[in-house]
Design an enzyme around this catalytic site. Structure first.
Site, mmCIF file in Angstrom:
data_model
loop_
_atom_site.group_PDB
_atom_site.id
_atom_site.type_symbol
_atom_site.label_atom_id
_atom_site.label_comp_id
_atom_site.label_asym_id
_atom_site.label_seq_id
_atom_site.Cartn_x
_atom_site.Cartn_y
_atom_site.Cartn_z
ATOM 1 C CG ASP A 481 -16.972 28.095 16.449
ATOM 2 O OD1 ASP A 481 -17.957 28.337 15.729
ATOM 3 O OD2 ASP A 481 -16.190 27.151 16.235
ATOM 4 C CD GLU A 484 -24.350 28.716 15.870
ATOM 5 O OE1 GLU A 484 -23.642 29.043 14.912
ATOM 6 O OE2 GLU A 484 -23.897 28.186 16.907
ATOM 7 C CG ASP A 548 -24.428 18.217 -1.234
ATOM 8 O OD1 ASP A 548 -23.564 18.729 -1.974
ATOM 9 O OD2 ASP A 548 -24.573 16.987 -1.141
#
Length: 733
Positions: A481, A484, A548
């Site tokens: 995980d 970023e 969304d």
């Protein structure tokens, strides 16, 4: 190239005579664009010159005074560069002196090039992108970040007319926007749950005050002098690529040691991402220039444009274990969240086995460790992990564990690694590096430190801990995980400086997760990591219907992954993550299963039988569709190693000249011979289905045969049905 900075890209489609732009036959206008001139240079005469770069490539150079320069070369770049393999186009190297403008910007007219696809994952995944008002902002992987960017990004676009546009992905301070609103509210972005109350972007044109007329109508690409952009606040706003830990160890890596790049790296050892540009960073950057490299290729059609882009990418040497292509992954997260323990895992696995459901992996998620970063089972919650893993193996499961490159301060890993300098540090305003790891907020508590993936010793240490866990307990792989760069301390400093924040992502995926490729492991992010043979998961979805970040977002996100060179796409958990106390109802769960059932891989977490037995039966029926095409999926997965050809393909891949296909956002093809058209609208029991040219039969009712090149209006699709079609030879029809 015009004096105003406007550019016209033409494709020679002959036969014909004369020059482009004169009305002569045989020329097609592929793109209208402009290099944006600083105000003080507008109106100056252009000067032209010819020359050759360090690689011997000839160029034409156009200058406006001493403050702006455009070099135009053939698009095909040197081996090892991001542009290697391009064809049918030109490379624009646009440079502007710092101080004359906020950015070196190239603006490309959107509508004249047709429908646009690519760019990355977004919180609102619109397909095609023409409908979006993508606010200008930084372009690197995020977790619901500025402009709506999510976990996988790439400055690569194709259009329905055959235009391929790619920017150097390692451009310093790269910013992008499309149909940028002429004004938008000031936005502040944190990380993780801090952003859940923010607007989900990009907005659609009709959501913007003033509508389409309030948008610029361009794709805007910028190289800036920093991440400080008025009105856009985010964790890396003050970061610069020259921030690094000043140490003898860092200096020693420059002496022939390629560090964490290892076999995948190319070029000089420092900075960590420099080699990926095909040469050291251009000295113009150091002399006060901003430079943006953009390739524009005028291909014959959108499929050819995509194949051209895919040729520039590193090919995977291994395919993920075919078990995760064939059968569902089952994960504990949405059912148990952090309350998972050994008894619950075995209970869950037993229910799956008793129902006779297909299975590949049991993924044990959050809080299997006592503290984040321990990389050891919590002895109270998991009294006998080896016995548990052995039992799961006997049931037919592989076993993976959720891990991230973080460690909380009280963890054993932090205590060990901080002494060795294995975590990312921070640099103060005066440029002095901290002697301690930089702690930061993420989506959980408490604060954590991040593994320094530029440090080869730190990477080897972390990977050895994971492999020791495999050896000790028989674990088969990991769910990697995060990764970023938003999940790093502000003004972070690594052992070896990074050219671009996304280099952290690249190194995490290639050097950490890449040690487990070809197995059952997965990542959720990437930056030029198409060559790593692991599943690439979509970001966390909400348990809602909409585009969304709900059900309607997963097909556009799947297709975006495919055209960006990530064929082994793992859609997020069926039914979503049940965030905000909102769980899927029976209809949403069934329709989500059907949409995922024929994707390259799939995963459950909320078991359908927790909703109702009827839901469980219909979800099991959806998996029967998958069983019919397992051989086809295997063939497509193996073939993807040859050219990154997508497993799941946009409808225009089947017929790139068929204009009907360019707006289809809720169908996809598996290879060239299967069309999938799941229902993704609440309450619908029928839908319009488009079949491209050819003869098609229903997958589960082969007696129903249809001619392609037409819409099947209001095709019957009750709650237990997936409209799915297989191509048949015309002779058989």
């Amino acid at each position: 190239v015009h004096r105003s900075g406007e550019l016209d890209l033409w494709r020679d489609e002959g036969p014909g005579e004369g020059e482009p732009g004169t009305g002569a036959r045989g020329w097609r206008l592929a793109a209208q664009a402009a290099v944006v001139l600083p105000p003080m240079l507008q109106g100056l005469a252009m000067r032209h010159a010819r020359g050759a770069d360090a690689h011997g490539r000839e160029y034409v150079e156009v200058t406006w005074g001493l403050g702006a320069r455009l070099r135009v070369l053939e698009a095909h770049g040197p081996r090892g560069s991001w542009a290697h393999g391009l064809a049918d186009g030109l490379l624009l190297q646009w440079s502007v002196r710092t101080g004359l403008a906020d950015a070196a910007e190239v603006a490309v007219d959107v509508e004249s090039a047709g429908q646009w696809f690519g760019g990355g994952h977004f919180m609102r995944q619109l397909w095609p992108l023409n409908h979006a008002t993508w606010e200008l902002g930084p372009h690197f992987p995020f977790d619901n970040g500025p402009t709506g960017l999510n976990t996988l990004v790439s400055p690569q676009f194709v259009t329905s007319t055959g235009l391929l546009l790619m920017a150097d992905p390692d451009t310093p301070y790269l910013h992008l926007g499309m149909n940028t609103p002429k004004a938008w509210p000031e936005r502040r972005w944190g990380v993780g749950v801090q952003n859940l109350a923010r607007s989900y972007l990009p907005l659609a044109k009709h959501d913007v005050v003033g509508g389409q007329d309030a948008c610029c109508g361009n794709l805007r690409l910028q190289a800036r002098d920093g991440y400080d952009l008025d009105g856009v606040h985010h964790p890396l706003k003050d970061w610069r690529p020259d921030l690094s830990v000043d140490s003898e160890e860092a200096a020693s890596l420059d002496d022939g040691d390629q560090g964490p790049l290892g076999a995948r790296g190319a070029g000089a050892a420092s900075p960590a991402g420099a080699g990926l540009r095909g040469s050291p960073p251009d000295p113009e950057q150091e002399r006060g220039w901003m430079r943006l490299d953009v390739a524009m290729c005028a291909c014959s059609d959108v499929r050819t444009a995509t194949e051209t882009a895919l040729r520039t990418m590193e090919l995977p040497q291994r395919v993920p274990d075919l078990s995760v292509i064939h059968d569902p992954i089952w994960t504990t997260w949405a059912r148990y969240h952090s309350q998972v323990d050994q008894a619950k895992v075995l209970k869950y696995a037993g229910e799956i086995q008793e129902r006779g459901l297909a299975r590949s992996v049991m993924e044990i998620d959050d809080r299997w460790q006592t503290r984040y970063g321990d990389i050891e089972f919590d002895a109270k919650k998991f009294p006998d992990p080896r016995a548990m893993v052995d039992e799961l193996h006997a049931m037919g499961f592989h076993v993976t564990l959720w891990v991230m490159p973080f460690a909380e301060k009280s963890s054993a890993t932090y205590k060990e690694g901080s002494k060795e300098g294995y975590f990312v540090r921070t640099v103060g305003k005066k440029g002095t590096p901290s002697t301690k790891p930089g702690m930061f907020r993420w989506w959980n508590a408490p604060k954590v430190a991040a593994l320094d993936v530029t440090n080869p010793e730190a990477v080897a240490w972390f990977v050895s801990k994971l492999k020791a866990l495999q050896e000790k307990y028989g674990v088969d792989g990991f769910k990697f995980d995060a990764g970023e760069p938003c999940f790093l301390p502000q003004r972070f400093a690594t052992l070896r400086p990074l050219v671009h924040p996304s280099d952290y992502t690249r190194l995490y995926v290639s050097e950490v997760a890449g040690q487990f490729e070809g197995g059952v492991s997965e990542v959720r992010t990437g930056h030029r990591t198409q060559g790593v043979g692991v599943l690439t998961r979509m970001g966390d979805r909400f348990s809602t219907w909409g585009v969304d970040n709900g059900l309607q977002s997963i097909i556009p996100t799947l297709l975006t992954s495919s055209i960006l060179g990530y064929p082994f796409c793992l859609p997020d958990m069926i039914g979503g993550n049940a965030y905000f106390g909102r769980r899927p109802d029976e209809e949403l769960m069934v329709r989500w299963t059907q949409a995922s059932a024929l994707m390259p891989s799939l995963q459950f977490s909320i078991p359908p039988w927790d909703l109702s037995e009827q839901a469980a039966e219909m979800c099991a029926k959806a998996l029967e569709y998958r069983a019919r095409i397992l051989g086809h999926l295997s063939e497509l997965a193996e073939a993807s190693m040859d050219a990154l050809e997508p497993i799941a393909r946009p409808m225009w891949w089947l017929d790139p000249l068929d204009e009907e296909t360019f707006h289809i956002h809720d169908q996809f093809a598996l290879g060239d011979d299967v069309i999938v058209a799941p229902v993704v609208n609440q309450g619908a029991t029928s839908r319009d289905v488009y079949l491209t040219e050819g003869t098609w039969q229903e997958l589960m009712r082969p007696e129903n045969v249809f001619r392609g090149g037409q819409w099947l209006q209001a095709f019957d699709a009750p709650l237990d049905c997936i409209p799915c079609f297989r191509r048949v030879p015309d002779a058989a029809a």
